[in-house]
Design a protein around this motif. Structure first.
Motif, PDB file in Angstrom:
ATOM      1  N   ASP A  23      68.267  28.801  48.352  1.00 11.60           N
ATOM      2  CA  ASP A  23      67.995  29.703  46.747  1.00 11.60           C
ATOM      3  C   ASP A  23      66.833  29.835  47.158  1.00 11.60           C
ATOM      4  O   ASP A  23      66.764  31.019  46.210  1.00 11.60           O
ATOM      5  CB  ASP A  23      68.152  28.494  45.717  1.00 11.60           C
ATOM      6  CG  ASP A  23      69.713  28.274  45.824  1.00 11.60           C
ATOM      7  OD1 ASP A  23      70.790  28.708  46.366  1.00 11.60           O
ATOM      8  OD2 ASP A  23      70.036  27.227  44.873  1.00 11.60           O
ATOM      9  N   ASP A  24      65.873  29.708  47.149  1.00 12.84           N
ATOM     10  CA  ASP A  24      64.460  29.813  46.883  1.00 12.84           C
ATOM     11  C   ASP A  24      64.530  31.818  47.845  1.00 12.84           C
ATOM     12  O   ASP A  24      63.914  32.333  46.928  1.00 12.84           O
ATOM     13  CB  ASP A  24      63.824  29.453  46.871  1.00 12.84           C
ATOM     14  CG  ASP A  24      62.334  28.178  46.739  1.00 12.84           C
ATOM     15  OD1 ASP A  24      63.814  28.527  45.099  1.00 12.84           O
ATOM     16  OD2 ASP A  24      62.244  27.474  46.719  1.00 12.84           O
ATOM     17  N   LEU A  25      64.223  31.449  48.712  1.00 13.72           N
ATOM     18  CA  LEU A  25      64.917  32.188  50.204  1.00 13.72           C
ATOM     19  C   LEU A  25      65.483  33.144  49.413  1.00 13.72           C
ATOM     20  O   LEU A  25      64.792  35.275  49.623  1.00 13.72           O
ATOM     21  CB  LEU A  25      64.771  31.817  51.317  1.00 13.72           C
ATOM     22  CG  LEU A  25      64.159  31.137  52.206  1.00 13.72           C
ATOM     23  CD1 LEU A  25      65.334  30.288  53.312  1.00 13.72           C
ATOM     24  CD2 LEU A  25      62.631  31.947  52.938  1.00 13.72           C
ATOM     25  N   ILE A  30      65.388  37.241  51.377  1.00 13.47           N
ATOM     26  CA  ILE A  30      65.355  36.901  52.414  1.00 13.47           C
ATOM     27  C   ILE A  30      66.516  36.905  53.125  1.00 13.47           C
ATOM     28  O   ILE A  30      67.411  35.952  52.482  1.00 13.47           O
ATOM     29  CB  ILE A  30      64.478  35.948  52.807  1.00 13.47           C
ATOM     30  CG1 ILE A  30      62.682  36.246  52.721  1.00 13.47           C
ATOM     31  CG2 ILE A  30      64.699  35.961  54.487  1.00 13.47           C
ATOM     32  CD1 ILE A  30      61.688  35.263  52.145  1.00 13.47           C
ATOM     33  N   GLU A  31      66.819  37.289  54.059  1.00 11.10           N
ATOM     34  CA  GLU A  31      68.495  37.743  54.117  1.00 11.10           C
ATOM     35  C   GLU A  31      68.843  36.609  55.642  1.00 11.10           C
ATOM     36  O   GLU A  31      70.153  35.993  55.526  1.00 11.10           O
ATOM     37  CB  GLU A  31      69.135  38.568  54.493  1.00 11.10           C
ATOM     38  CG  GLU A  31      69.421  39.371  52.979  1.00 11.10           C
ATOM     39  CD  GLU A  31      69.347  40.790  52.965  1.00 11.10           C
ATOM     40  OE1 GLU A  31      70.426  41.092  54.693  1.00 11.10           O
ATOM     41  OE2 GLU A  31      70.085  41.732  52.412  1.00 11.10           O
ATOM     42  N   GLY A  65      69.480  33.222  64.112  1.00 12.57           N
ATOM     43  CA  GLY A  65      69.017  33.064  62.860  1.00 12.57           C
ATOM     44  C   GLY A  65      69.903  32.753  61.996  1.00 12.57           C
ATOM     45  O   GLY A  65      71.442  32.545  62.334  1.00 12.57           O
ATOM     46  N   TYR A  66      69.997  32.350  61.140  1.00 11.50           N
ATOM     47  CA  TYR A  66      70.903  32.223  60.163  1.00 11.50           C
ATOM     48  C   TYR A  66      70.570  32.717  58.728  1.00 11.50           C
ATOM     49  O   TYR A  66      69.935  33.387  58.095  1.00 11.50           O
ATOM     50  CB  TYR A  66      70.672  30.259  58.708  1.00 11.50           C
ATOM     51  CG  TYR A  66      70.698  28.649  59.932  1.00 11.50           C
ATOM     52  CD1 TYR A  66      71.388  28.744  60.169  1.00 11.50           C
ATOM     53  CD2 TYR A  66      68.972  28.357  60.233  1.00 11.50           C
ATOM     54  CE1 TYR A  66      71.584  27.831  61.516  1.00 11.50           C
ATOM     55  CE2 TYR A  66      68.858  27.035  62.023  1.00 11.50           C
ATOM     56  CZ  TYR A  66      70.017  26.844  62.117  1.00 11.50           C
ATOM     57  OH  TYR A  66      70.374  25.965  62.682  1.00 11.50           O
ATOM     58  N   ASN A  67      71.952  33.177  58.062  1.00 11.85           N
ATOM     59  CA  ASN A  67      72.084  34.383  56.913  1.00 11.85           C
ATOM     60  C   ASN A  67      71.802  32.918  56.613  1.00 11.85           C
ATOM     61  O   ASN A  67      72.676  32.094  55.145  1.00 11.85           O
ATOM     62  CB  ASN A  67      73.903  34.890  57.661  1.00 11.85           C
ATOM     63  CG  ASN A  67      74.449  35.507  56.171  1.00 11.85           C
ATOM     64  OD1 ASN A  67      74.002  35.030  55.055  1.00 11.85           O
ATOM     65  ND2 ASN A  67      74.852  36.571  56.352  1.00 11.85           N
ATOM     66  N   VAL A  68      71.152  33.604  55.727  1.00  7.34           N
ATOM     67  CA  VAL A  68      70.283  32.467  53.982  1.00  7.34           C
ATOM     68  C   VAL A  68      72.009  32.796  53.250  1.00  7.34           C
ATOM     69  O   VAL A  68      72.301  31.081  52.490  1.00  7.34           O
ATOM     70  CB  VAL A  68      69.528  33.362  53.687  1.00  7.34           C
ATOM     71  CG1 VAL A  68      68.981  32.645  52.378  1.00  7.34           C
ATOM     72  CG2 VAL A  68      68.219  33.309  53.953  1.00  7.34           C
ATOM     73  N   ASN A  69      72.682  33.813  52.833  1.00  7.04           N
ATOM     74  CA  ASN A  69      73.686  33.612  51.307  1.00  7.04           C
ATOM     75  C   ASN A  69      74.655  32.576  52.221  1.00  7.04           C
ATOM     76  O   ASN A  69      75.728  31.844  51.762  1.00  7.04           O
ATOM     77  CB  ASN A  69      74.141  35.156  51.288  1.00  7.04           C
ATOM     78  CG  ASN A  69      74.345  34.762  49.795  1.00  7.04           C
ATOM     79  OD1 ASN A  69      73.953  33.745  49.498  1.00  7.04           O
ATOM     80  ND2 ASN A  69      75.401  35.774  49.374  1.00  7.04           N
TER      81      ASN A  69
END
Lengths: 212, 212
Positions: A23-25, A30-31, A65-69
């Motif tokens: 959530d912070d990212l 940051i995506e 990497g991971y997609n943040v959303n």
């Protein structure tokens, strides 16, 4: 989630923590984030992160990497927080109960406080945010005519014992217990205990270790 | 404790829980308990209990069970709770801070609240139990002239950020953090975070699983 795979309690306990950092990212715009970067932020190893998230089928593509959303959405779904509102009632409108009833972050996650009960005539009828404090003698009636998911226990142990039967016989699905009591409830009722003094004792242990 | 043996975090987390159950047994006048009986009470296996307690050199004699009082003493000592008073200050006299300052169980364990700070002029000067709420602008002065072990954070994140420097530069040994903040502090300061909403999300997960 991978079917049939039993996810350990330790992993489950970490999921809300992942969600907080994600959530912070997300708020910082940051995506995408690698397991290494996320691990550094959270103070755990990249391999721990990959292992945890593999329990639920991954979320990441090697090297990208991971997609943040996406990950926020997936973890929210696993935690049962998406597309549903969970209704709460708070038993006990003392300082802790009031703190909980005032905590706006819960609503953001889809938890909705429907009623607050207490035994103290001096506060019955007052409001916490928009919810009036009701007399606990109406608890049974309320539970029989309202669909409530979670009961929060912030009353003293004695008061809880006197209403536990009513709670257990109702259709509630979970108890969030802040009391000292080690409650035994039927298996179909989920239970989370918050023993604040346990955490203070853990801190005392860490301080003792640091002195050595 | 066995020298040189690293005790896992999971075991440390369980020690306060052992202590709670042993205190209950002690109050009921029970002097001796087998790992099997204790396990049944606590909802864990006897072998888990033996394994946990072996980290600290045992406490039990095969076939005789554990001496409840000895075990209480030993665990208290491991947790740093014996023969010492740990001094606390509470930053934030809102509902949660007030709940903590009012919680008498902490005192029984040897934690003593020495001061409470807030920024709200409407409550500065009022008392919680015997402790007056002070203006947070006197925090630095207070910390330089009083030996404080633990700082409790129940203020909003913004307010904490503004005093974190003062805290870190003082001689405090531990932070008990109830704020949402993921704080980074030097290693010599121990830290325990209580993220209440994490626990509520774990409950949501359990409810979701129970529905399946």
């Amino acid at each position: 989630m991978k079917e049939g795979k039993k996810v350990s309690d330790a992993v489950i306990k970490r999921l809300p923590r992942y969600l907080r950092y994600l959530d912070d990212l997300h708020e910082e715009g940051i995506e995408r984030i690698s397991s290494g970067e996320l691990g550094k932020l959270m103070g755990i190893t990249a391999s721990q992160i990959r292992q945890d998230l593999n329990c639920f089928g991954g979320f990441g593509q090697q090297g990208y990497g991971y997609n943040v959303n996406n990950m926020r959405e997936e973890i929210s779904t696993i935690l049962g927080l998406n597309n549903t509102e969970l209704s709460l009632i708070v038993l006990g409108a003392g300082h802790l109960g009031t703190a909980i009833a005032n905590y706006t972050n819960f609503e953001k996650r889809g938890f909705k406080i429907k009623a607050i009960f207490d035994i103290n005539p001096e506060i019955i009828g007052k409001k916490i945010k928009d919810v009036e404090i009701s007399d606990v003698k109406y608890l049974e009636e309320f539970l029989s005519s309202n669909k409530i998911d979670i009961v929060v226990f912030t009353m003293p142990a004695v008061a809880i014992k006197s209403v536990l039967d009513i709670i257990v016989k109702s259709d509630i699905k979970g108890i969030w217990n802040f009391s000292y009591l080690n409650l035994k409830v039927p298996e179909h009722i989920a239970m989370e205990n918050v023993h604040m003094s346990d955490s203070l004792m853990s801190l005392s242990y860490k301080i003792t270790q640091n002195k050595k």
